[in-house]
Design an enzyme around this catalytic site. Structure first.
Site, mmCIF file in Angstrom:
data_model
loop_
_atom_site.group_PDB
_atom_site.id
_atom_site.type_symbol
_atom_site.label_atom_id
_atom_site.label_comp_id
_atom_site.label_asym_id
_atom_site.label_seq_id
_atom_site.Cartn_x
_atom_site.Cartn_y
_atom_site.Cartn_z
ATOM 1 N N GLU B 209 17.946 -23.231 -25.731
ATOM 2 C CA GLU B 209 17.735 -22.072 -24.867
ATOM 3 C C GLU B 209 19.039 -21.296 -24.746
ATOM 4 O O GLU B 209 20.063 -21.699 -25.298
ATOM 5 C CB GLU B 209 17.175 -22.500 -23.506
ATOM 6 C CG GLU B 209 18.001 -23.514 -22.755
ATOM 7 C CD GLU B 209 17.230 -24.144 -21.583
ATOM 8 O OE1 GLU B 209 16.011 -24.370 -21.667
ATOM 9 O OE2 GLU B 209 17.878 -24.420 -20.566
ATOM 10 N N HIS B 247 17.175 -23.626 -15.306
ATOM 11 C CA HIS B 247 18.181 -24.618 -15.686
ATOM 12 C C HIS B 247 19.570 -24.052 -15.388
ATOM 13 O O HIS B 247 19.852 -22.907 -15.738
ATOM 14 C CB HIS B 247 18.103 -24.930 -17.177
ATOM 15 C CG HIS B 247 16.883 -25.730 -17.550
ATOM 16 N ND1 HIS B 247 16.374 -25.744 -18.830
ATOM 17 C CD2 HIS B 247 16.094 -26.538 -16.817
ATOM 18 C CE1 HIS B 247 15.306 -26.533 -18.856
ATOM 19 N NE2 HIS B 247 15.113 -27.032 -17.644
#
Lengths: 390, 307
Positions: B209, B247
């Protein structure tokens, strides 16, 4: 979690670091009395918002008289300041910092971050102060000095001397700068910071160092042991919907598209937004309901996403691991019973207890668009935004 | 083979008697994982879900020969629990806990130097070698056994990829979620090296990511050292800069952090890059088939010499 410049400088002061004389003021009258108290013959009036780029946007004003302090403070307080980091709507200025004006000799950059490559606290310094450090690093990488700190022993004096010499300091300045570096490091480590930046760190014409600006952000995961830092949080600086969402243990970020998203897991949430974009639509938000999403949590997620008037369709994409599809389905039923929903809803469920979840949805008689796969879900959501019957 | 964990792994849970640890230990046992006990300080000598409870990891290792630990200890005490496991000689430490302070992990990584342990997480869904060992919170039943190595940051995106692959008949050798924190125990590169050496892994799928350079670092190594297809996806193409996307580590701090820049670098490094998360399974299948066709041709020189 970010804090204001005046709060950062108070923290700096408590670690013995040199900062200009000054204080925060909520009103123009208070700004004048602060100017009188700190003395001198010139002042700087600085808008206190969390976004950067204040100087170029007119948020930092010089005053040669107390009248000018009053005028600048009046103009700034209660206005919306638009900088390159605030977006078009800008940020409301609720307070200013009034400081003594300084006679600057040279400007430097000094900062600490948790460097992801070395996975350690890293000191960053540059002789190119007052500029965006990332731009300096991109244009002239040799102008940016990085020094990694060993967590077992902390920042050492020799490292500070090395860095000070590398940014062109000499003589007693090396020792003085080293003191600032160690104070900054202690502050960073003690307070569980993620980033601190003094830009610029200046030398004055009488040879003193001063932190002319200060920016600091903290680890949200460490606030449980930093209550005095947690108290510095300014909710006015945050999107009220994001604050409300975090109160329900939901991770929400507003965007500007038409497809409202409710997803579990940050990675899947991002991938869902990306897929919407690939099918020609735009996500209205990022929303991660996290693990163990109760029916109440799902219902709250519905409400928060649907409060956004741009939302033309709602896409729910849940891959249940520790979640359970039957809980999610109950949440959907509850949400749709509690509020009038005028936009189409696309539901994609997968994983644990899928059959039970589907059964609850089909027996509820609710009007929703069923999707089996991620591709299916994203495509149907985009078609629904465009007014197609899916 | 597989990597990190297998049917011979001897697993303990730290924070064993807590609600979540209990549930996931039971799930792990149901799948056939060899759970040999657990640690809850102050409850040593008791029995929990038919397994012995120990006061310290050292005792647990001495009594049970444990070599893998799953950490469910709450954030204020996680770092201490991880270091206790490192010191006791645990080889694979899987930290499920979400919300461990970053500077605690900086200290844990320093403590790790000189020890051979591998830390997965924190904030991870864990590790699974299908039909052998599950040390995590993922739904075991969706993971068919097979020959694709999977390493991701995210848990749910990992499940998504597994489902797409299993629909196409592709199974998993070992799957690892490394977690979404900026300072994590184990990076993509470390696991890439293990997959490269694993005879039961034919291809590797890496799901990253935005933020940081771990995916690019792993792909750079793979280009030079790994003779297995590598398929990559980066989530967050639509993420706004400067925002933390769920996150803690998923944040665009500069141009090289963007999904677009990372996918471009992966492409340059010879990775089969998936643009659309809905096509992960297809892309893996094509890569694996493409490679086996190449192998067939190489193994059968007549195809080449007849030209």
């Amino acid at each position: 979690m970010n804090i204001h410049e005046y709060q950062t400088k108070e923290l700096f002061r408590s670690y013995g670091m040199p900062v200009p004389e000054g204080r925060m003021a909520h009103s123009a009258n208070k700004a004048v009395s602060v100017a009188e108290q700190v003395g001198g013959d010139g002042w700087v009036v600085k808008a206190q918002i969390h976004a950067g780029g204040r100087g170029k946007a007119g948020g930092v004003q010089l005053a040669r008289s107390l009248d000018e302090v009053q005028q600048h403070a009046e103009k700034l307080i209660g206005s919306r300041l638009v900088t390159k980091q605030t977006g078009e709507t800008g940020r409301m200025v609720n307070r200013v910092l009034v400081e003594q004006m300084q006679q600057i000799d040279k400007e430097y950059y000094l900062g600490l971050v948790i460097d992801r490559a070395s996975q350690r606290i890293t000191l960053i310094a540059s002789a190119s102060g007052g500029m965006d450090i990332e731009e300096v690093a991109a244009a002239t990488p040799d102008q940016v000095i990085n020094e990694v700190v060993d967590p077992a022993v902390g920042l050492q004096d020799f490292q500070c001397r090395k860095v000070a010499a590398a940014i062109g300091l000499n003589g007693k300045q090396i020792i003085k700068a080293g003191r600032v570096m160690k104070q900054l490091y202690r502050c960073f480590r003690d307070k569980d910071a993620l980033m601190v930046e003094i830009n610029p760190l200046v030398t004055t014409q009488d040879g003193q160092f001063l932190a002319l600006d200060g920016k600091m952000s903290f680890d949200g995961n460490a606030l449980f042991r930093q209550p005095e830092i947690a108290d510095l949080r300014d909710f006015d600086e945050e999107d009220p919907k994001e604050v409300e969402a975090s109160g329900h243990d939901l991770n929400y970020i507003a965007l500007d598209g038409g497809v409202g998203c409710i997803v579990n897991g940050a990675g899947l949430a991002m991938a869902t937004m990306d897929a919407i974009s690939l099918y020609g639509g735009r996500p209205a938000n990022f929303l991660d309901v996290g693990g163990g999403a109760s029916p109440e949590k799902i219902a709250n997620a519905f409400r928060i996403v649907l409060e956004d008037p741009n939302v033309k369709v709602l896409l729910l994409n849940i891959y249940a691991g520790i979640n359970r599809c039957d809980w999610i389905a109950e949440g959907i039923v509850k949400a749709m019973a509690d509020q009038t929903i005028e936009v189409p809803i696309v539901v994609r469920l997968a994983g644990t207890n899928l059959e039970a979840g589907r059964k609850i949805l089909s027996e509820s008689g609710l009007d929703y668009i069923h999707a089996d796969r991620l591709s299916d879900a994203a495509e149907k959501a985009v078609r629904a935004v465009n007014g197609e019957v899916v | 083979m597989s990597i990190l964990v297998n049917k011979d792994s001897r697993v303990i849970f730290q924070g064993f008697t807590g609600q979540h640890a209990t549930f996931h230990a039971q799930e792990a046992i149901r799948m056939g994982t060899n759970v040999v006990g657990g640690v809850t300080p102050g409850k040593g000598g008791e029995t929990h879900i038919d397994r012995p409870v120990f006061d310290t990891v050292k005792d647990a290792v001495a009594e049970t020969g444990a070599d893998v630990s799953v950490v469910f200890v709450p954030p204020p005490f996680s770092a201490d629990a991880i270091m206790e496991a490192i010191e006791a000689g645990i080889e694979v430490i899987v930290v499920i806990t979400d919300g461990v302070p970053v500077q605690d992990m900086v200290r844990v990584k320093r403590y790790l130097i000189g020890h051979d342990a591998i830390i997965i997480g924190p904030n991870t869904a864990g590790v699974i070698t299908p039909e052998e060992c599950k040390v995590g919170i993922m739904p075991a039943h969706i993971y068919p056994k097979g020959r694709i190595g999977l390493v991701s940051r995210s848990g749910t995106l990992n499940y998504e990829a597994v489902e797409q692959m299993s629909e196409l008949g592709l199974g998993i050798s070992t799957s690892i979620s490394i977690g979404g924190d900026p300072v994590n125990g184990c990076d993509f590169l470390t696991l890439m090296k293990q997959f490269a050496d694993d005879p039961e892994t034919d291809a590797v799928l890496m799901i990253g990511e935005i933020g940081g350079s771990q995916e690019v670092d792993a792909a750079t190594w793979a280009k030079a050292h790994m003779d297995k297809p590598l398929i990559g996806f980066i989530a967050g193409a639509t993420a706004p800069p400067g925002r933390t996307m769920g996150h803690a580590g998923a944040i665009i701090s500069g141009e090289s952090d963007t999904a677009q820049a990372k996918m471009r670098r992966l492409d340059e490094l010879g990775v089969s890059v998936v643009q659309n998360a809905a096509e992960i399974g297809q892309t893996v299948l094509q890569s694996v088939n493409g490679r086996s066709n190449e192998r067939d041709e190489a193994a059968n020189p007549s195809c080449v010499s007849s030209v």
